[in-house]
Design a protein around this motif. Structure first.
Motif, short mmCIF file in Angstrom:
data_model
loop_
_atom_site.label_atom_id
_atom_site.label_comp_id
_atom_site.label_asym_id
_atom_site.label_seq_id
_atom_site.Cartn_x
_atom_site.Cartn_y
_atom_site.Cartn_z
N MET A 8 -21.03 9.86 -0.30
CA MET A 8 -22.24 9.69 0.53
C MET A 8 -21.92 8.89 1.80
SD MET A 8 -25.29 10.84 0.35
CE MET A 8 -26.02 11.17 -1.22
N THR A 9 -20.94 7.93 1.66
CA THR A 9 -20.57 7.12 2.83
C THR A 9 -20.09 8.01 3.98
OG1 THR A 9 -19.59 5.77 1.12
CG2 THR A 9 -19.40 4.94 3.35
N ALA A 10 -19.33 9.06 3.62
CA ALA A 10 -18.80 9.96 4.66
C ALA A 10 -19.95 10.61 5.42
CB ALA A 10 -17.91 11.02 4.02
N LEU A 11 -21.00 11.03 4.67
CA LEU A 11 -22.16 11.64 5.33
C LEU A 11 -22.83 10.64 6.27
CD1 LEU A 11 -24.24 13.68 2.74
CD2 LEU A 11 -23.04 14.51 4.74
N LEU A 12 -22.97 9.39 5.77
CA LEU A 12 -23.67 8.37 6.56
C LEU A 12 -22.87 7.99 7.80
CD1 LEU A 12 -25.12 6.14 3.71
CD2 LEU A 12 -26.29 7.84 5.12
N ARG A 13 -21.54 8.13 7.73
CA ARG A 13 -20.74 7.79 8.92
C ARG A 13 -20.69 8.94 9.91
NH1 ARG A 13 -16.12 4.61 6.41
NH2 ARG A 13 -14.68 5.66 7.81
N LEU A 14 -20.73 10.17 9.36
CA LEU A 14 -20.52 11.34 10.23
C LEU A 14 -21.80 11.79 10.93
CD1 LEU A 14 -18.11 13.25 10.79
CD2 LEU A 14 -19.03 14.76 9.05
N LEU A 15 -22.92 11.82 10.17
CA LEU A 15 -24.11 12.48 10.71
C LEU A 15 -24.98 11.64 11.67
CD1 LEU A 15 -25.16 14.69 7.69
CD2 LEU A 15 -23.86 15.31 9.72
N PRO A 16 -25.24 10.33 11.38
CA PRO A 16 -26.18 9.63 12.27
C PRO A 16 -25.82 9.69 13.76
CG PRO A 16 -25.83 8.35 10.30
CD PRO A 16 -24.88 9.50 10.23
N PRO A 17 -24.55 9.53 14.17
CA PRO A 17 -24.31 9.63 15.62
C PRO A 17 -24.65 11.01 16.17
CG PRO A 17 -22.36 8.80 14.47
CD PRO A 17 -23.33 9.22 13.43
N LEU A 18 -24.44 12.05 15.36
CA LEU A 18 -24.78 13.41 15.82
C LEU A 18 -26.29 13.57 15.89
CD1 LEU A 18 -22.27 15.39 13.59
CD2 LEU A 18 -22.15 15.18 16.05
N TYR A 19 -26.99 13.03 14.90
CA TYR A 19 -28.46 13.13 14.89
C TYR A 19 -29.07 12.40 16.08
CZ TYR A 19 -28.42 15.10 10.14
OH TYR A 19 -28.22 15.91 9.06
N ARG A 20 -28.43 11.27 16.45
CA ARG A 20 -28.99 10.50 17.58
C ARG A 20 -29.00 11.34 18.84
NH1 ARG A 20 -27.26 5.78 15.11
NH2 ARG A 20 -25.13 5.95 15.83
N ARG A 21 -27.95 12.17 19.02
CA ARG A 21 -27.86 12.99 20.24
C ARG A 21 -28.96 14.04 20.30
NH1 ARG A 21 -22.33 15.64 21.58
NH2 ARG A 21 -23.56 16.32 23.35
N ARG A 22 -29.44 14.49 19.14
CA ARG A 22 -30.45 15.56 19.08
C ARG A 22 -31.76 15.06 18.50
NH1 ARG A 22 -28.24 19.33 22.28
NH2 ARG A 22 -26.02 19.38 21.93
N LEU A 23 -32.04 13.77 18.74
CA LEU A 23 -33.17 13.12 18.08
C LEU A 23 -34.50 13.82 18.37
CD1 LEU A 23 -33.53 10.79 16.19
CD2 LEU A 23 -34.05 9.32 18.12
N GLY A 24 -34.72 14.18 19.65
CA GLY A 24 -35.99 14.80 20.06
C GLY A 24 -36.26 16.05 19.25
N ALA A 25 -35.27 16.96 19.21
CA ALA A 25 -35.45 18.25 18.51
C ALA A 25 -35.63 18.01 17.01
CB ALA A 25 -34.24 19.14 18.76
N LEU A 26 -34.90 17.02 16.45
CA LEU A 26 -35.00 16.79 15.01
C LEU A 26 -36.37 16.21 14.64
CD1 LEU A 26 -31.42 15.43 14.22
CD2 LEU A 26 -32.29 17.74 14.00
N LEU A 27 -36.86 15.27 15.48
CA LEU A 27 -38.19 14.70 15.21
C LEU A 27 -39.26 15.79 15.35
CD1 LEU A 27 -38.02 11.18 16.90
CD2 LEU A 27 -37.99 11.74 14.46
N GLY A 28 -39.06 16.68 16.35
CA GLY A 28 -39.99 17.80 16.54
C GLY A 28 -40.03 18.67 15.29
#
Ligand SMILES: Nc1ncnc2c1ncn2[C@@H]1O[C@H](COP(=O)(O)OP(=O)(O)OP(=O)(O)O)[C@@H](O)[C@H]1O
Length: 561
Positions: free
Chosen positions: A1-21
């Motif tokens: 799970m640590t790998a997921l937590l390290r890999l995905l949040p920076p990517l999600y931050r870049r697409r935050l608007g679309a993901l929140l939408g």
């Protein structure tokens, strides 16, 4: 799970608007769906009761049903559109990140992976991560929020049932997915690894198909492949079993909630604190909320695969290149002498240990414009010498200089702008003769391409082809003979503007006459450039300025050409 937590949040931050939408639209879909069921239950029961004599205004609920149906359809459509677009962008971001990480690694590091395994990390492993947002995070967050609101609404009318629903949804949205993700960890890892192994086996079998058939090894290869398929099937079955267990547990929770609503709701009804139609509406809304939590069970069962994929990607992304540029690289001069100063080298054997010395205190100076041939028995270290010149490896002791500058103090890009390489296994890329040549010099015009082809003794062959330079050469140059592919790679190296050419067996695959013709032309084709030539071929008089023999890692004999 640590790998997921390290890999995905920076990517999600870049697409935050679309993901929140996407989350908002998913929530709207769920709210409309659950609301629709609730209002329908209320509407139908109230309408039935109206038929039995009670008074009921049909207009409001029927308008609500139409509105909620429309909102649900439109929100679901928009959610799919926005969600998939956002996920595809996320995967593209991740894929380019993995690709960048891969190209930073040295050939030595890349050599530790099988080709198919690297392809799987770049494709299958990256794709496995779309599960996380679309099939886990979105249903988990939206069902949890919708369930919390519904638990409050139910709690207002039937408090005890509200608590039961809150507890059940906590189990459904948190405890069950966590349990599933844990249980699916090993099958997930097995699936990702089997996929990588199957891809690698398929690639290797296609590449070595002729040899496999000629060696009558088809059955052996098939057995290996089938056993890998069986591993994959076992892992998939385990994953499906976990998803089914999750769905089963969800149904039990849904049943408990329905019973709780009926049990406590009928009590409230008998005390006239709740109307029959409202109870029916609440009942259907509760059933509705469990329907939307269903996909979460399938998603959570695939989370194990996503975790394994994240670990495999992380292993590549976080690997530092084992040859980095210095903090302040020194610029290399455009031209300069090449010096090997007491260079010793050994390849790594097992982790932390070194193999035998391949080069032993080799010293050599090559003046700008000089052509030097390095010959010697097979395995004596000739290609290794070229690898050190290109800084694909660093010496154990001593140093390699260009224009007086230690290559370790220059940037790798600068080294490769000065020294072009024709490796023993130089690749032909998928494309045409022209696209392969343009890798040497992207600005080269046709006369330059023809000059390089002529120098590599391939010009006449290409002129005889109906499509000339635009002839398709197929994957890994499959439509060329070994000698023609080699000459194409040589022409590509000649096209570069590098002042130094490091040529490892440039005439491999050529007949004797063509070899002699190539070496006779060498001075003309490489005019003014330094040439370091590794060859086993017989060199005609005057082809090179100096011929050196490397034996047992020592340049111990120097012969005039
Ligand atoms: N990547 C590697 N890891 C470990 N040992 C290696 C590696 N590459 C080469 N060697 C070893 O280093 C020695 C020198 O190899 P090298 O390829 O430089 O020889 P060579 O003179 O070019 O041989 P050939 O004429 O057959 O091409 C050989 O004993 C070889 O087994």
């Amino acid at each position: 799970m640590t790998a997921l937590l390290r890999l995905l949040p920076p990517l999600y931050r870049r697409r935050l608007g679309a993901l929140l939408g996407t989350l908002f639209l998913a929530l709207l879909t769920i709210a409309a769906g659950v609301g629709l069921l609730g209002v329908s239950g209320w509407f139908l029961s109230a309408a039935a009761l109206a038929g039995a004599g009670s008074v009921f205004n049909l207009f409001v609920p029927s308008a609500l049903v139409r509105l909620l149906s429309f909102v649900r359809i439109a929100a679901r459509y928009a959610e799919r559109l926005v969600g998939h677009a956002a996920t595809l962008r996320l995967l593209t971001d991740l894929r380019s990140r993995v690709f960048e990480a891969l190209v930073r690694l040295t050939p030595r590091q890349l050599g530790r992976y099988r080709d198919g395994d690297l392809v799987t990390r770049l494709t299958g492993d990256v794709d496995a991560l779309d599960t996380v947002f679309l099939h886990v995070l979105t249903p988990m967050l939206t069902s949890a929020i919708a369930a919390a609101v519904l638990a409050v609404v139910v709690g207002v009318w039937v408090p005890a049932a509200g608590w039961v629903l809150a507890g059940a949804m906590l189990m459904a949205c948190v405890a069950l997915p966590v349990w599933q993700a844990r249980a699916a960890r090993l099958p997930g890892l097995a699936i990702q690894e089997s996929q990588a192994a199957l891809r690698a086996m398929a690639l290797e079998t296609v590449e070595s198909h002729a040899d496999v058939v000629a060696l009558s090894a088809v059955d052996q290869v098939r057995t290996g492949f089938m056993s890998q398929c069986a591993d994959m099937t076992r892992a998939r079955k385990a994953q499906v079993r976990i998803a089914a267990n999750g769905a089963w547990a969800l149904q039990v929770l849904a049943g408990l909630c329905v019973l709780a609503i009926l049990w406590f709701g009928l009590d409230e009804l008998s005390r006239q604190r709740l109307s029959g139609p409202l109870l029916a509406g609440l009942l259907l809304a509760v059933i509705g909320i469990f329907e939307v939590a269903g996909p979460l069970m399938r998603g959570a069962a695939r989370l194990g695969g996503a975790v394994a994929a994240a670990q495999r990607i992380q292993a590549v992304v976080e690997q530092a290149p084992d040859q980095a540029d210095p903090g302040r690289p020194m610029p290399l001069p455009q031209r300069g002498a090449i010096e090997f100063d007491q260079v010793s080298f050994a390849y790594s054997a097992a982790v932390g240990t070194l193999g035998p010395l391949v080069l032993n205190a080799v010293s050599l100076r090559i003046e700008p414009g000089e052509r030097v041939a390095i010959t010697g028995p097979s395995g004596s270290g000739k290609s290794t010498l070229l690898q050190l010149l290109l800084r694909l490896e660093d010496p154990l002791s001593g140093c390699v200089r260009f224009g007086g500058i230690d290559l370790r103090n220059a940037s790798l890009a600068d080294v490769h702008r000065r020294i072009a390489w024709l490796a023993q296994d130089a690749p032909v890329f998928l494309g045409t003769l022209r696209t392969n040549l343009l890798i040497g010099d992207s600005q080269a015009d046709d006369p330059m391409l023809w000059a390089a082809l002529d120098a590599a003794r391939l010009g006449n062959f290409v002129r005889s082809l109906p499509d000339g330079l635009d002839t398709w050469v197929g994957e890994t140059g499959a439509s060329l003979s070994v000698g023609q592919a080699r000459r194409l790679c040589l022409a590509r190296a000649l096209l570069t503007s590098c002042p130094v050419l490091a040529l490892d067996e440039p005439t491999a695959g050529l007949d004797e006459a063509a070899q002699a013709a190539f070496f006779n032309d060498l001075a003309h084709a490489t005019a003014g450039r330094t040439v370091v030539l590794v060859t086993h071929a017989a060199l005609p008089q005057g082809a090179v300025d100096r011929r050196l023999i490397l034996r047992d890692g020592c340049l111990n004999v120097s012969v005039l050409a």
